[in-house]
Design a protein around this motif. Structure first.
Motif: not given
Length: 83
Positions: A56-59, A67-71
């Motif tokens: 999920p950290n790789v766009p 873009q920020q990913w939060k579980p």
């Protein structure tokens, strides 16, 4: 050789041939680029659930802006419970 003779006879077709060649090369290169991405499934027999291996950290987009990913906690609990 026949195509080149036609283009030399009718020079007004040269821009059209250049634009069509560039469009075809662009479409082919984008198709090859898309095949390398992990969200495209070609062989489902070797890897039936490829979405489990996506980091999920790789766009995954062509352009990613801020873009920020939060579980999602509920999803993480369900994933842990199903394993």
């Amino acid at each position: 050789m026949n195509l080149f003779q036609l283009l030399m006879k009718k020079k007004e077709l040269i821009p059209l041939a250049v634009i069509m060649t560039a469009a075809a090369c662009g479409a082919l290169s984008f198709a090859l680029y898309s095949l390398k991405k992990t969200d495209v499934i070609i062989d489902r027999k070797r890897n039936p659930e490829p979405w489990e291996n996506v980091d999920p950290n790789v766009p995954r987009k062509l352009i990613t802006i801020n873009q920020q990913w939060k579980p999602i906690e509920e999803l993480q609990k369900a994933r842990r419970a199903s394993r």
